[in-house]
Design an enzyme around this catalytic site. Structure first.
Site, mmCIF file in Angstrom:
data_model
loop_
_atom_site.group_PDB
_atom_site.id
_atom_site.type_symbol
_atom_site.label_atom_id
_atom_site.label_comp_id
_atom_site.label_asym_id
_atom_site.label_seq_id
_atom_site.Cartn_x
_atom_site.Cartn_y
_atom_site.Cartn_z
ATOM 1 N N LYS A 85 -4.161 0.016 6.973
ATOM 2 C CA LYS A 85 -3.538 -1.189 6.415
ATOM 3 C C LYS A 85 -2.773 -1.941 7.502
ATOM 4 C CE LYS A 85 -0.370 -2.464 2.623
ATOM 5 N NZ LYS A 85 0.436 -1.924 1.512
ATOM 6 N N SER A 160 -0.014 -4.633 -2.388
ATOM 7 C CA SER A 160 -0.329 -5.253 -1.120
ATOM 8 C C SER A 160 -1.465 -4.566 -0.367
ATOM 9 C CB SER A 160 0.928 -5.254 -0.232
ATOM 10 O OG SER A 160 1.384 -3.934 0.024
ATOM 11 N N SER A 184 1.899 -0.762 -4.749
ATOM 12 C CA SER A 184 0.934 -1.341 -3.820
ATOM 13 C C SER A 184 -0.243 -0.453 -3.471
ATOM 14 C CB SER A 184 1.635 -1.775 -2.529
ATOM 15 O OG SER A 184 2.431 -2.912 -2.754
#
Length: 469
Positions: A85, A160, A184
């Site tokens: 990520k 996210s 997230s």
């Protein structure tokens, strides 16, 4: 195995095929790079693809495998491609935090989770898309193409960790790392028909950096199967020198827990909503009720109950929005929503009072689990939103819509309890909807074992979106 089936195979199955020399790390990396080049322009799951570095690593690992002694032991994910990520540092590669001004900012170190994944034999394909500084539950940062849900391209894959979830669901990698400070990991897993684990506070290190939000956020795995997710958690878990929170090493590996089952029936609570926000939409309620019924059929005691999460929204919001200020990105370089959050930055006294209140409320929530082993809840209160659905709203309206969407997730960031999101059903529009199973503090083993029981019946990893030309 044909190329599409191989792309969608579980990570542990890919590792097995590599060890048996039925496929090479180079072949697998080339397969994913071809799919990303051909299809990801429609999805937007990667911010950065490091094809040259991935191919170099794959060639080295393929050569090492060919020259190895037949009895030589390799790391558990040797040669398996993955992704990181873009809120986590990967040395020598840009780390943008979802901010266009930082697209060319090159990380000088590996985050601890990245180091552990490299040691486990993974080959890193690139950095996955994330909302700016991880503050939003959809992945549409200004200055980047929106990340789309491969099950229906008009909708978000969540955030996210939306890029990580979209990449796995699209067959652009088989497993990936995400992070969760308010849902997230669990939200994108729910939106994309995946498994996502938010570990207990202290299970996974943020080294070499510290924690700036009083322990609400943690790294964790996203995968297609419970066993894959459990195995990645084994890889990234563990204490690093100087960690502010830590847990003892469990007596058994989480992958073993996923395969061994539960020693005795559990006492399970479930709820189709969360107090004080309200109930999930009908599809979300159906997902919880069907899961609760299945759990009962598996031999567990099930009853409807839910902890009181009232009064948590305001203190949690103060701690959560402090992450924008802590990023150090100047206001003029932030997207409009984060710029608005920064303009409402709280004083240090306000922050500490919020932490005190959040921790006090967390005690009440955790006390609920003195009577139950696990709690089954919706992940979100309604299915994925459309791309751009909140774009015309004011920041105040956006925040309220977010709170009412993701409400079942933040309480367990506040408490630091483990939670696993698993697939449950689909909407009429073909969008996945998941449920989450929350465990007692440090009890990942329990929720992983129960999720694996459910998976043995539902077999959700056999479903995949259609993206091929």
């Amino acid at each position: 195995m044909n190329p599409v089936d191989l792309a969608f195979a579980p990570a542990l199955e890919q590792a097995r095929l590599i060890r048996k020399k039925e496929v090479s790390p180079l072949e697998l990396v080339q397969l994913y790079l071809e799919r990303i080049e051909r299809l990801d322009s429609r999805i937007g799951s990667y911010f950065t693809v490091i094809a040259d570095l991935a191919l170099e690593d794959a060639k080295a690992k393929t050569k090492a495998l060919a020259e190895a002694d037949p009895e030589e032991k390799f790391p558990p994910f040797f040669g398996v491609p993955t992704a990181i990520k873009d809120l986590n540092a990967l040395a020598g590669v840009p780390c943008s935090y979802g901010n266009p001004m930082l697209k060319d900012q090159i990380a000088t170190h590996d985050a601890a989770v990245v180091s552990r994944m490299k040691q486990a034999g993974f080959i890193i394909l690139g950095k996955t898309a994330a909302s700016e500084v991880g503050s939003l539950p959809y992945t549409e940062p200004e200055g980047f193409p929106p990340t789309r849900n491969p099950w229906n391209l008009d909708y978000t894959p969540g955030g996210s960790s939306g890029g990580a979830a979209a990449a796995i669901a699209s067959g652009f990698c088989s497993i990936a790392q995400g992070s969760d400070g308010g849902g997230s990991i669990r939200g994108p897993a729910s939106c994309c028909n995946l498994v996502g684990i938010k570990p207990s506070r202290g299970r996974v290190s943020y080294a070499p950096v510290g924690d700036c939000q009083s322990g609400i956020a943690t790294n964790g795995p996203l995968a297609r199967t419970v066993t894959d997710a459990a195995a990645l958690l084994d890889v990234i878990a563990g204490y690093e020198t100087g960690d502010p929170y830590w847990l003892p090493t469990p007596s058994s590996l989480f992958i073993e827990t996923s395969q061994q089952g539960l020693a005795q029936p559990l006492k399970v609570a479930f709820s189709t909503g969360i107090h004080p926000i309200g109930e999930a939409d009908p599809v979300g309620q159906q997902a919880v009720l069907e899961t609760a019924t299945l759990i009962q059929e598996l031999g567990h005691t099930v009853e409807q109950a839910c902890p009181d999460c009232s009064d948590l929204i305001e203190p949690f919001s103060v701690v959560w929005r402090a992450g924008v200020a802590a990023s150090g990105i100047p206001a003029e370089a932030l997207g409009s929503f984060n710029r608005w959050l920064l303009s409402h930055n709280d004083s240090s006294g306000d922050y500490l009072r919020a932490v005190w209140a959040m921790q006090t409320i967390a005690r009440r929530i955790v006390a609920f689990f003195e009577n139950y082993d696990v709690l089954v809840l919706p992940v979100y209160l309604h299915p994925p939103i459309r791309i751009g659905e909140f774009a015309s709203l004011t920041p105040e309206e956006t925040l309220q819509r977010i709170i009412h969407w993701i409400a079942p997730c933040p309480p367990f960031n506040a408490t630091g309890q483990p939670a696993i999101a698993i697939p449950a059903t689909f909407t009429p529009e073909g969008l996945p909807v998941g449920v989450q199973i929350v465990g007692r503090p440090a009890a990942e083993a329990t929720i992983i074992a129960l999720a694996a029981q459910i998976e043995s019946v539902n077999q959700w990893s056999e479903k995949r979106p259609v993206l091929e030309d």
